[in-house]
Scaffold this motif. Structure first.
Motif, PDB file in Angstrom:
ATOM      1  N   GLY A 162      -6.266   2.432  14.737  1.00  0.00           N
ATOM      2  CA  GLY A 162      -6.058   1.243  13.921  1.00  0.00           C
ATOM      3  C   GLY A 162      -5.946   1.576  12.451  1.00  0.00           C
ATOM      4  O   GLY A 162      -5.707   2.716  12.064  1.00  0.00           O
ATOM      5  N   TRP A 163      -6.163   0.551  11.643  1.00  0.00           N
ATOM      6  CA  TRP A 163      -5.963   0.642  10.205  1.00  0.00           C
ATOM      7  C   TRP A 163      -7.098  -0.048   9.467  1.00  0.00           C
ATOM      8  O   TRP A 163      -7.624  -1.054   9.941  1.00  0.00           O
ATOM      9  CB  TRP A 163      -4.644  -0.046   9.809  1.00  0.00           C
ATOM     10  N   CYS A 164      -7.424   0.488   8.296  1.00  0.00           N
ATOM     11  CA  CYS A 164      -8.368  -0.196   7.423  1.00  0.00           C
ATOM     12  C   CYS A 164      -7.584  -0.667   6.195  1.00  0.00           C
ATOM     13  O   CYS A 164      -6.730   0.066   5.679  1.00  0.00           O
ATOM     14  CB  CYS A 164      -9.501   0.751   7.007  1.00  0.00           C
TER      15      CYS A 164
ATOM     16  N   LEU B  40      -5.143   2.262   5.026  1.00  0.00           N
ATOM     17  CA  LEU B  40      -5.522   3.597   5.488  1.00  0.00           C
ATOM     18  C   LEU B  40      -5.357   3.685   6.999  1.00  0.00           C
ATOM     19  O   LEU B  40      -5.951   2.913   7.757  1.00  0.00           O
ATOM     20  CB  LEU B  40      -6.975   3.922   5.096  1.00  0.00           C
ATOM     21  N   ASP B  41      -4.546   4.627   7.408  1.00  0.00           N
ATOM     22  CA  ASP B  41      -4.302   4.890   8.827  1.00  0.00           C
ATOM     23  C   ASP B  41      -5.501   5.657   9.377  1.00  0.00           C
ATOM     24  O   ASP B  41      -5.811   6.749   8.902  1.00  0.00           O
ATOM     25  CB  ASP B  41      -3.021   5.744   8.925  1.00  0.00           C
ATOM     26  N   VAL B  42      -6.191   5.074  10.362  1.00  0.00           N
ATOM     27  CA  VAL B  42      -7.316   5.797  10.964  1.00  0.00           C
ATOM     28  C   VAL B  42      -7.049   6.209  12.413  1.00  0.00           C
ATOM     29  O   VAL B  42      -7.972   6.507  13.169  1.00  0.00           O
ATOM     30  CB  VAL B  42      -8.670   5.036  10.829  1.00  0.00           C
TER      31      VAL B  42
ATOM     32  N   ASN C 158       3.863  -0.528   8.885  1.00  0.00           N
ATOM     33  CA  ASN C 158       2.595   0.013   8.382  1.00  0.00           C
ATOM     34  C   ASN C 158       2.767   1.408   7.786  1.00  0.00           C
ATOM     35  O   ASN C 158       2.219   1.718   6.726  1.00  0.00           O
ATOM     36  CB  ASN C 158       1.552   0.059   9.509  1.00  0.00           C
ATOM     37  N   HIS C 159       3.518   2.254   8.484  1.00  0.00           N
ATOM     38  CA  HIS C 159       3.686   3.625   7.979  1.00  0.00           C
ATOM     39  C   HIS C 159       4.550   3.673   6.725  1.00  0.00           C
ATOM     40  O   HIS C 159       4.250   4.415   5.793  1.00  0.00           O
ATOM     41  CB  HIS C 159       4.249   4.534   9.075  1.00  0.00           C
ATOM     42  N   THR C 160       5.611   2.870   6.698  1.00  0.00           N
ATOM     43  CA  THR C 160       6.469   2.860   5.513  1.00  0.00           C
ATOM     44  C   THR C 160       5.646   2.484   4.290  1.00  0.00           C
ATOM     45  O   THR C 160       5.783   3.065   3.210  1.00  0.00           O
ATOM     46  CB  THR C 160       7.641   1.877   5.703  1.00  0.00           C
TER      47      THR C 160
ATOM     48  N   GLU D 138      -6.148   8.817  15.209  1.00  0.00           N
ATOM     49  CA  GLU D 138      -6.455  10.256  15.246  1.00  0.00           C
ATOM     50  C   GLU D 138      -5.267  11.098  14.800  1.00  0.00           C
ATOM     51  O   GLU D 138      -5.435  12.152  14.196  1.00  0.00           O
ATOM     52  CB  GLU D 138      -6.905  10.673  16.649  1.00  0.00           C
ATOM     53  N   HIS D 139      -4.052  10.641  15.074  1.00  0.00           N
ATOM     54  CA  HIS D 139      -2.885  11.452  14.693  1.00  0.00           C
ATOM     55  C   HIS D 139      -2.792  11.629  13.170  1.00  0.00           C
ATOM     56  O   HIS D 139      -2.081  12.494  12.695  1.00  0.00           O
ATOM     57  CB  HIS D 139      -1.585  10.887  15.285  1.00  0.00           C
ATOM     58  N   ALA D 140      -3.501  10.791  12.423  1.00  0.00           N
ATOM     59  CA  ALA D 140      -3.460  10.878  10.956  1.00  0.00           C
ATOM     60  C   ALA D 140      -4.353  11.991  10.419  1.00  0.00           C
ATOM     61  O   ALA D 140      -4.242  12.357   9.249  1.00  0.00           O
ATOM     62  CB  ALA D 140      -3.875   9.544  10.346  1.00  0.00           C
TER      63      ALA D 140
ATOM     64  N   ILE E 212       4.224  16.052  11.151  1.00  0.00           N
ATOM     65  CA  ILE E 212       4.227  15.467  12.499  1.00  0.00           C
ATOM     66  C   ILE E 212       4.071  13.950  12.428  1.00  0.00           C
ATOM     67  O   ILE E 212       4.744  13.204  13.141  1.00  0.00           O
ATOM     68  CB  ILE E 212       3.120  16.116  13.365  1.00  0.00           C
ATOM     69  N   HIS E 213       3.207  13.515  11.524  1.00  0.00           N
ATOM     70  CA  HIS E 213       2.964  12.078  11.377  1.00  0.00           C
ATOM     71  C   HIS E 213       4.267  11.346  11.020  1.00  0.00           C
ATOM     72  O   HIS E 213       4.586  10.307  11.595  1.00  0.00           O
ATOM     73  CB  HIS E 213       1.920  11.871  10.269  1.00  0.00           C
ATOM     74  N   HIS E 214       5.005  11.931  10.089  1.00  0.00           N
ATOM     75  CA  HIS E 214       6.242  11.293   9.625  1.00  0.00           C
ATOM     76  C   HIS E 214       7.403  11.498  10.598  1.00  0.00           C
ATOM     77  O   HIS E 214       8.033  10.530  11.034  1.00  0.00           O
ATOM     78  CB  HIS E 214       6.596  11.844   8.237  1.00  0.00           C
TER      79      HIS E 214
HETATM   80 MN    MN Z   1      -0.044   6.809  11.852  1.00  0.00          MN
END
Ligand code: MN
Length: 246
Positions: A171-173, A208-210, A119-121, A212-214, A68-70
């Motif tokens: 967000g992201w760390c 790191l994707d933080v 970011n996701h790539t 919730e969908h991750a 789902i994320h991808h």
């Molecule tokens: Mn994400």
């Protein structure tokens, strides 16, 4: 044009996947630029396949979440970018050459969706399967730098985990290099440390994707559990490659 190439070089994606960024080849850049405003009708951004199967990160990150994320979340950022008409006031194809400064655009559509795509790539490449539950630690120059700047890997892991779990909302760390020093920082939404709006700007080493969908399908509200499991599938080889990139 150089800004764009520079941007992709900085995040280590240049040459990694021609599918992910059709924009990076000079021929295609020229073709797009020649199209001018009409290029909004072309589809310059595409979703490239993951470098592993959707279940490859089990049991740490589950198959359904990855799927789902991808195919839904990441795909949505790509789709929205491609749907954004180039005739929109502040958005023309030529402006996309300035990806390095995507936060300069007043249009949240560009900042959020191009940010999300980038970011996701990058994030997918910073994950790798760990089927045998082997200890997963950085090595080489990156391990040395982590020990230098955080005293030990355990201390770094503790600080990164805390920062990632305490980040409020989506967000992201990130682990970045800033002024020749490693630093842990977070960004809201789909911002990243290459953007001028970021609290700390620098070279991205680890992401790191933080959102919730991750993690929500498997971990529900327990973000800290997702983070502690994620350490098993962090791709330290890729992180070191990013760290060593000039
Ligand atoms: Mn994400």
């Amino acid at each position: 044009m150089n800004d764009r190439r520079d941007f992709f070089k900085k995040i280590g994606l240049l040459g990694l996947s021609g599918l992910a960024f059709k924009l990076v080849s000079n021929e295609q850049l020229s073709a797009l630029e020649a199209l001018g405003h009409q290029a909004g009708n072309s589809t310059p951004f595409t979703l490239s396949p993951l470098p592993y199967t959707y279940n490859a990160l089990e049991p740490y990150i589950d198959e359904q979440t990855m799927l789902i994320h991808h195919t839904k979340h990441h795909q949505a950022y790509v789709t929205k970018m491609n749907e954004t008409p180039s005739t929109n006031i502040d958005f023309q194809v030529d402006d996309m050459t300035k990806c390095r400064h995507i936060d300069q655009y007043t249009s949240a559509v560009i900042r959020n969706n191009l940010g999300g795509h980038v970011n996701h790539t990058l994030f997918w490449t910073l994950l790798k399967p760990n089927k045998d539950a082997k200890p997963n630690l950085p090595s080489g120059k990156l391990a040395e730098a982590i020990n230098r700047d955080f005293k030990s890997f355990e201390e770094f892991k503790k600080q990164f985990s805390e920062k990632a779990s305490k980040h409020f909302g989506s967000g992201w760390c990130w682990l970045i290099e800033k002024d020749n020093k490693l630093l842990i920082t977070t960004t809201p939404n789909q911002d990243n440390p290459l953007m001028k709006v970021a609290e700390h700007q620098g070279k991205i080493v680890l992401a790191l994707d933080v959102w919730e969908h991750a993690y929500y399908l498997k971990y529900q509200n327990k973000r800290a559990d997702y983070i502690s499991n994620w350490w098993n599938v962090a791709n330290w080889e890729k992180a070191e490659e990013l760290y060593l990139k000039k």
